[in-house]
Write a protein that holds these residues in place. Structure first.
Motif, short mmCIF file in Angstrom:
data_model
loop_
_atom_site.label_atom_id
_atom_site.label_comp_id
_atom_site.label_asym_id
_atom_site.label_seq_id
_atom_site.Cartn_x
_atom_site.Cartn_y
_atom_site.Cartn_z
N ALA A 1 40.96 39.89 52.55
CA ALA A 1 41.43 41.24 52.87
C ALA A 1 40.47 41.93 53.83
N VAL A 2 39.18 41.84 53.55
CA VAL A 2 38.18 42.49 54.41
C VAL A 2 38.14 41.81 55.78
N SER A 3 38.29 40.51 55.82
CA SER A 3 38.31 39.79 57.10
C SER A 3 39.51 40.23 57.94
N ALA A 4 40.68 40.36 57.32
CA ALA A 4 41.88 40.81 58.03
C ALA A 4 41.69 42.24 58.52
N TYR A 5 41.12 43.09 57.68
CA TYR A 5 40.85 44.47 58.06
C TYR A 5 39.89 44.51 59.24
N ASN A 6 38.88 43.66 59.20
CA ASN A 6 37.88 43.59 60.25
C ASN A 6 38.52 43.25 61.60
N GLU A 7 39.54 42.41 61.57
CA GLU A 7 40.23 42.01 62.80
C GLU A 7 41.02 43.16 63.41
N TRP A 8 41.68 43.96 62.58
CA TRP A 8 42.59 45.00 63.07
C TRP A 8 42.02 46.42 62.99
N GLN A 9 41.03 46.66 62.13
CA GLN A 9 40.47 48.00 61.90
C GLN A 9 41.51 48.99 61.38
N CYS A 10 42.57 48.46 60.77
CA CYS A 10 43.65 49.27 60.21
C CYS A 10 44.28 48.45 59.08
N ALA A 11 44.28 49.02 57.88
CA ALA A 11 44.77 48.27 56.72
C ALA A 11 46.24 47.88 56.88
N ARG A 12 47.06 48.80 57.35
CA ARG A 12 48.50 48.52 57.46
C ARG A 12 48.77 47.38 58.44
N ARG A 13 48.16 47.42 59.61
CA ARG A 13 48.37 46.35 60.59
C ARG A 13 47.79 45.04 60.09
N ALA A 14 46.68 45.11 59.37
CA ALA A 14 46.08 43.91 58.80
C ALA A 14 47.03 43.27 57.79
N VAL A 15 47.66 44.10 56.96
CA VAL A 15 48.61 43.59 55.96
C VAL A 15 49.84 43.00 56.64
N GLU A 16 50.36 43.67 57.65
CA GLU A 16 51.53 43.15 58.37
C GLU A 16 51.23 41.79 58.97
N ASP A 17 50.08 41.66 59.62
CA ASP A 17 49.69 40.40 60.24
C ASP A 17 49.44 39.32 59.19
N PHE A 18 48.70 39.67 58.16
CA PHE A 18 48.37 38.72 57.11
C PHE A 18 49.64 38.25 56.39
N GLY A 19 50.54 39.20 56.11
CA GLY A 19 51.79 38.85 55.45
C GLY A 19 52.65 37.91 56.28
N SER A 20 52.70 38.14 57.58
CA SER A 20 53.49 37.25 58.43
C SER A 20 52.86 35.86 58.52
N ARG A 21 51.54 35.80 58.51
CA ARG A 21 50.86 34.49 58.51
C ARG A 21 51.12 33.71 57.22
N ARG A 22 51.20 34.43 56.11
CA ARG A 22 51.43 33.81 54.81
C ARG A 22 52.90 33.55 54.53
N GLY A 23 53.78 34.06 55.38
CA GLY A 23 55.21 33.87 55.17
C GLY A 23 55.80 34.80 54.14
N LEU A 24 55.15 35.93 53.90
CA LEU A 24 55.68 36.91 52.95
C LEU A 24 56.87 37.62 53.58
N VAL A 25 57.84 37.94 52.77
CA VAL A 25 59.05 38.61 53.23
C VAL A 25 58.93 40.09 52.96
N PRO A 26 59.09 40.92 54.00
CA PRO A 26 59.02 42.37 53.80
C PRO A 26 60.06 42.85 52.80
N GLN A 27 59.66 43.82 52.00
CA GLN A 27 60.54 44.40 51.00
C GLN A 27 61.54 45.31 51.70
#
Length: 68
Positions: free
Chosen positions: A40-66
């Motif tokens: 989580a911290v690594s993803a945040y470090n990449e984007w400097q924004c929690a929401r964008r980090a989650v969107e990117d991380f979720g797409s990499r993991r194949g998570l389906v948006p609610q």
């Protein structure tokens, strides 16, 4: 952001914000999604924004948006 240089309270803030956005966007918390604090911290470090980090991380993991 070097993870060795952030404090425990800053890390907690980042992880909590990441987790809240993960729940909002994908309906899963970090435990259910199998995401570690370090990831989580690594993803945040990449984007400097929690929401964008989650969107990117979720797409990499194949998570389906609610559905809204």
């Amino acid at each position: 952001m070097d993870m060795n240089k952030i404090g425990k309270f800053e890390m907690r803030k980042i992880v909590n914000e990441f987790d809240a956005n993960l729940i909002e966007l994908f309906g899963l918390n970090m435990s259910d999604a199998g995401i570690t604090r370090h990831e989580a911290v690594s993803a945040y470090n990449e984007w400097q924004c929690a929401r964008r980090a989650v969107e990117d991380f979720g797409s990499r993991r194949g998570l389906v948006p609610q559905a809204a």
